[in-house]
Motif scaffolding. Structure first.
Motif, PDB file in Angstrom:
ATOM      1  N   SER A  60       6.717  -7.531   3.385  1.00 41.12           N
ATOM      2  CA  SER A  60       6.131  -6.305   2.823  1.00 41.12           C
ATOM      3  C   SER A  60       4.608  -6.398   2.861  1.00 41.12           C
ATOM      4  CB  SER A  60       6.595  -6.116   1.379  1.00 41.12           C
ATOM      5  OG  SER A  60       6.063  -7.148   0.552  1.00 41.12           O
ATOM      6  N   LEU A  61       3.957  -5.273   2.661  1.00 42.90           N
ATOM      7  CA  LEU A  61       2.502  -5.282   2.578  1.00 42.90           C
ATOM      8  C   LEU A  61       2.038  -6.058   1.348  1.00 42.90           C
ATOM      9  CD1 LEU A  61       1.554  -1.638   3.636  1.00 42.90           C
ATOM     10  CD2 LEU A  61       1.743  -3.693   5.051  1.00 42.90           C
ATOM     11  N   GLU A  62       2.823  -6.003   0.282  1.00 42.80           N
ATOM     12  CA  GLU A  62       2.486  -6.758  -0.923  1.00 42.80           C
ATOM     13  C   GLU A  62       2.515  -8.265  -0.657  1.00 42.80           C
ATOM     14  OE1 GLU A  62       3.786  -2.725  -2.077  1.00 42.80           O
ATOM     15  OE2 GLU A  62       4.671  -4.261  -0.782  1.00 42.80           O
ATOM     16  N   GLU A  63       3.526  -8.718   0.066  1.00 44.74           N
ATOM     17  CA  GLU A  63       3.608 -10.146   0.410  1.00 44.74           C
ATOM     18  C   GLU A  63       2.476 -10.537   1.358  1.00 44.74           C
ATOM     19  OE1 GLU A  63       8.355 -11.117   0.278  1.00 44.74           O
ATOM     20  OE2 GLU A  63       7.636  -9.744   1.826  1.00 44.74           O
ATOM     21  N   THR A  64       2.136  -9.636   2.263  1.00 40.03           N
ATOM     22  CA  THR A  64       1.016  -9.898   3.161  1.00 40.03           C
ATOM     23  C   THR A  64      -0.282 -10.038   2.371  1.00 40.03           C
ATOM     24  OG1 THR A  64       2.126  -8.599   4.882  1.00 40.03           O
ATOM     25  CG2 THR A  64      -0.213  -9.055   5.195  1.00 40.03           C
ATOM     26  N   ALA A  65      -0.470  -9.188   1.376  1.00 39.08           N
ATOM     27  CA  ALA A  65      -1.670  -9.263   0.544  1.00 39.08           C
ATOM     28  C   ALA A  65      -1.748 -10.590  -0.194  1.00 39.08           C
ATOM     29  CB  ALA A  65      -1.702  -8.093  -0.434  1.00 39.08           C
ATOM     30  N   VAL A  66      -0.627 -11.074  -0.707  1.00 44.75           N
ATOM     31  CA  VAL A  66      -0.609 -12.369  -1.392  1.00 44.75           C
ATOM     32  C   VAL A  66      -1.014 -13.476  -0.423  1.00 44.75           C
ATOM     33  CG1 VAL A  66       0.868 -14.089  -2.492  1.00 44.75           C
ATOM     34  CG2 VAL A  66       1.044 -11.682  -3.165  1.00 44.75           C
TER      35      VAL A  66
END
Length: 255
Positions: A60-66
């Motif tokens: 996800s984009l959220e996991e990418t951000a992390v």
């Protein structure tokens, strides 16, 4: 340590440039040469593109951000200006939601804070079907040229060829994973609007991927908003000198 591949040049205020879909960090090479005279410029390959491995089949984009926040911590990238092209803008917004005031400023380059509408989601699903049936190379060869405005395609034939070759460094798994991630991403207009730092948008009036009407609906949220007349989705190439000056001026204002 993170497994994100990147290159950097210069010193001072960190400026992180994030590429878009079917792109790699090397797309920013010309920008890096100029911006590094005043800033510490870092260009990365997103997972599944170029030299950065995709950690798992779906991301996800959220996991990418992390992942990118950890990468920044690993490399002492503090108080960065983050500028993203297209998909890179979606990642930049996910980072903004995650990091908030730890980000100095944000720039969207032919991108949007809005989620996909129903028609765009259907298009993403067709893209996934095409990728699974025909593979990455056939997809990118047909995907890249229309990113440029029709009137510029002959003029920028060599640049289109180079962009296509860079796009071929996208893994099939990465293309599928990020097509799904873009399709399923949340609306982050309020995240953008509520951010108190400087905000840049560069939009193309002939952009087929992010329609100019969509960009204009977000105009109120930006401290710096610019339209490129007659330009498609690749303003950093189609209008390189102007867009480079816009990005540099934006960063210089608060460095």
């Amino acid at each position: 340590m993170s497994s994100v591949y990147f290159f950097e040049k210069g010193s001072g205020q960190p400026v992180v440039l994030i590429h878009g879909f079917c792109e790699i960090g090397a797309m920013w090479e010309d920008f890096t040469q100029e911006l590094s005279k005043d800033f510490r410029v870092l260009c990365l390959d997103l997972p599944g593109f170029g030299k950065s491995p995709l950690p798992k089949p779906r991301i996800s984009l959220e996991e990418t951000a992390v992942m990118l926040e950890e990468w920044m911590e690993d490399h002492s990238i503090q108080d960065p200006v983050i500028i993203g092209h297209s998909l890179g803008g979606y990642v930049a917004l996910a980072l903004l939601e995650l990091m908030g005031s730890k980000i100095r400023g944000i720039g969207l380059f032919h991108s949007t804070a809005f989620a996909d509408d129903a028609g765009k989601k259907q298009m993403r699903n067709r893209t996934i079907q095409f990728l699974k049936k025909f593979g990455a190379e056939k997809f990118v060869s047909s995907f890249v040229p229309p990113l440029f405005s029709e009137k510029h395609r002959e003029e920028f034939a060599s640049e289109i060829e180079q962009a296509t070759e860079q796009a071929k460094q996208s893994s099939l798994e990465g293309l599928i994973a990020f097509t799904e991630a873009m399709r399923d991403r949340k609306d982050r207009f309020e995240v953008l609007k509520n951010f108190q730092g400087p905000k840049l948008m560069i939009a193309g009036t002939e952009d087929g991927a992010v329609k100019i009407e969509s960009s204009r609906r977000q105009k109120e949220a930006f401290s710096h908003y610019y339209e490129l007349e007659g330009t498609g989705h690749m303003g950093m190439i189609e209008e390189k000198e102007r867009t480079l000056n816009l990005v540099k001026g934006f960063c210089l204002e608060f460095s």
